[in-house]
Design a protein around this motif. Structure first.
Motif, PDB file in Angstrom:
ATOM      1  N   GLY A  41       0.800  -1.073   0.067  1.00 24.61           N
ATOM      2  CA  GLY A  41       0.060   0.009   0.087  1.00 24.61           C
ATOM      3  C   GLY A  41       0.782   1.430  -0.260  1.00 24.61           C
ATOM      4  O   GLY A  41       0.460   2.096   0.188  1.00 24.61           O
ATOM      5  N   GLY A  42       2.002   1.148  -0.307  1.00 20.29           N
ATOM      6  CA  GLY A  42       3.007   2.261  -0.193  1.00 20.29           C
ATOM      7  C   GLY A  42       3.942   2.227   0.927  1.00 20.29           C
ATOM      8  O   GLY A  42       4.359   1.292   1.414  1.00 20.29           O
ATOM      9  N   GLU A  43       4.523   3.463   1.170  1.00 19.18           N
ATOM     10  CA  GLU A  43       5.779   3.310   2.327  1.00 19.18           C
ATOM     11  C   GLU A  43       5.235   3.058   3.677  1.00 19.18           C
ATOM     12  O   GLU A  43       4.227   3.569   4.067  1.00 19.18           O
ATOM     13  N   MET A  44       5.868   2.108   4.402  1.00 19.04           N
ATOM     14  CA  MET A  44       5.514   1.894   5.731  1.00 19.04           C
ATOM     15  C   MET A  44       6.827   2.315   6.745  1.00 19.04           C
ATOM     16  O   MET A  44       8.229   2.491   6.214  1.00 19.04           O
TER      17      MET A  44
ATOM     18  N   ALA B 211       4.322   0.068  14.597  1.00 18.19           N
ATOM     19  CA  ALA B 211       4.264   0.965  13.202  1.00 18.19           C
ATOM     20  C   ALA B 211       3.860   2.315  13.303  1.00 18.19           C
ATOM     21  O   ALA B 211       3.150   2.805  14.320  1.00 18.19           O
ATOM     22  N   ILE B 212       4.850   3.085  12.699  1.00 14.44           N
ATOM     23  CA  ILE B 212       4.378   4.540  12.760  1.00 14.44           C
ATOM     24  C   ILE B 212       3.765   5.152  11.728  1.00 14.44           C
ATOM     25  O   ILE B 212       2.665   5.695  11.959  1.00 14.44           O
ATOM     26  N   GLU B 213       3.928   4.588  10.689  1.00 17.22           N
ATOM     27  CA  GLU B 213       3.090   4.692   9.403  1.00 17.22           C
ATOM     28  C   GLU B 213       2.892   3.384   8.727  1.00 17.22           C
ATOM     29  O   GLU B 213       3.684   2.719   8.336  1.00 17.22           O
TER      30      GLU B 213
ATOM     31  N   ILE C 241      -5.523  -7.815   5.395  1.00 15.56           N
ATOM     32  CA  ILE C 241      -4.410  -8.580   5.041  1.00 15.56           C
ATOM     33  C   ILE C 241      -3.094  -8.125   5.565  1.00 15.56           C
ATOM     34  O   ILE C 241      -2.369  -8.944   6.217  1.00 15.56           O
ATOM     35  N   GLY C 242      -2.654  -6.857   5.118  1.00 11.14           N
ATOM     36  CA  GLY C 242      -1.290  -6.371   5.636  1.00 11.14           C
ATOM     37  C   GLY C 242      -1.409  -6.337   7.147  1.00 11.14           C
ATOM     38  O   GLY C 242      -0.223  -6.331   7.762  1.00 11.14           O
ATOM     39  N   ASP C 243      -2.424  -5.717   7.760  1.00 13.59           N
ATOM     40  CA  ASP C 243      -2.402  -5.477   9.086  1.00 13.59           C
ATOM     41  C   ASP C 243      -2.429  -6.735  10.014  1.00 13.59           C
ATOM     42  O   ASP C 243      -2.108  -6.522  11.032  1.00 13.59           O
ATOM     43  N   VAL C 244      -2.883  -7.769   9.176  1.00 12.89           N
ATOM     44  CA  VAL C 244      -2.741  -8.826   9.950  1.00 12.89           C
ATOM     45  C   VAL C 244      -1.335  -9.453  10.002  1.00 12.89           C
ATOM     46  O   VAL C 244      -1.056 -10.018  11.177  1.00 12.89           O
ATOM     47  N   ALA C 245      -0.494  -9.098   8.966  1.00 13.01           N
ATOM     48  CA  ALA C 245       1.104  -9.422   9.268  1.00 13.01           C
ATOM     49  C   ALA C 245       1.652  -8.842  10.065  1.00 13.01           C
ATOM     50  O   ALA C 245       2.394  -8.839  11.162  1.00 13.01           O
ATOM     51  N   LEU C 246       1.280  -7.404  10.295  1.00 12.07           N
ATOM     52  CA  LEU C 246       1.836  -6.411  11.313  1.00 12.07           C
ATOM     53  C   LEU C 246       1.305  -7.021  12.673  1.00 12.07           C
ATOM     54  O   LEU C 246       2.237  -7.129  13.473  1.00 12.07           O
ATOM     55  N   ARG C 247       0.197  -7.413  13.116  1.00 16.96           N
ATOM     56  CA  ARG C 247      -0.279  -7.755  14.286  1.00 16.96           C
ATOM     57  C   ARG C 247       0.796  -9.172  14.552  1.00 16.96           C
ATOM     58  O   ARG C 247       1.078  -9.440  15.638  1.00 16.96           O
TER      59      ARG C 247
END
Length: 245
Positions: A108-111, A128-130, A137-143
């Motif tokens: 989704g862009g720069e993290m 995560a800051i940004e 989907i992506g936030d599942v990976a983050l968690r």
């Protein structure tokens, strides 16, 4: 016809110039607010990770009362290398760890991710800051990674999150680059803080720290029977004779 074309080109050029100026002006006006909000979020992350934290600062902004001999000798080039590190200390001025900031391009862009590395050289956590990855989907990976990267060695690498390969790879790329930078900059970091585990020396606990100043007020007692002066070593001082048993 040519005049009309030139007129159109001129209008488009002026429009592009005006739009560029407006974008630049908008950035100039909003950038300080964006940076303040970002710094506030980083500090909040630091406070959530290092709950005993009392002071958070960058190498270029070390308070005078926190400075050690090595920190005072940091060059501008060394400060620049530590620009993306935020150091955490408790109220007793004891070092807790640091936040190292890293970036990568995800789906989704720069993290932008803060990796907390504690004084024991363990990854304390990631936050995560940004983060603009696809919800669900992506936030599942983050968690997943926020759960798995807790008090793990610097070399630890989690498995990819199912269905979020791009986000997973981007997150691991950030962590890997942060760890590599941390190792490369460790000699500079050590000018600010001692990163080894704190080991309490029983001799220090009984007699205090060894200094170059000799104690003239020693008095023998039932446990410590006598004190003898010694010189000619790396550090002059006293040796003590204690009662056994």
């Amino acid at each position: 016809m040519k005049k009309q074309m030139l007129k159109n080109v001129l209008v488009l050029s002026l429009t592009a110039l005006l739009m560029g100026l407006l974008i630049g002006l908008t950035h100039f006006v909003t950038a300080p607010t964006i940076n303040r909000n970002r710094d506030k979020k980083i500090t909040e992350i630091g406070e959530s990770v290092y709950v005993e934290g009392d002071k958070f600062f960058r190498a270029a902004d070390i308070p005078k009362d926190y400075k050690k001999q090595g920190a005072e000798s940091l060059t501008s080039a060394e400060e620049e290398k530590l620009a993306d590190y935020i150091f955490a200390f408790n109220e007793n001025k004891e070092y807790l760890g640091l936040l190292a900031i890293g970036k990568a391009n995800g789906y989704g862009g720069e993290m932008e991710i803060a990796v907390a590395i504690n004084r024991g050289d363990l990854i304390e956590s990631i936050k995560a800051i940004e983060f603009k990855e696809t919800p669900g989907i992506g936030d599942v990976a983050l968690r997943k990674y926020e759960t798995e990267y807790k008090n793990v060695p610097l070399e630890f690498e989690a498995e990819n999150s199912a269905g979020a390969t791009v986000s997973s790879k981007a997150l691991k790329s950030v962590i890997s680059e942060v760890v590599a930078g941390y190792k490369a900059n460790k000699s500079i970091i050590e000018k600010i803080v001692e990163l080894k585990e704190i080991v309490l020396d029983p001799v220090d606990l009984i007699f205090g720290e060894i200094t170059e100043v000799l104690d003239p007020d020693f008095t023998a007692n039932e446990i410590v029977l006598e004190r003898n002066n010694f010189e000619g070593t790396k550090a002059n001082g006293y040796s003590y004779v204690a009662k056994s048993g």
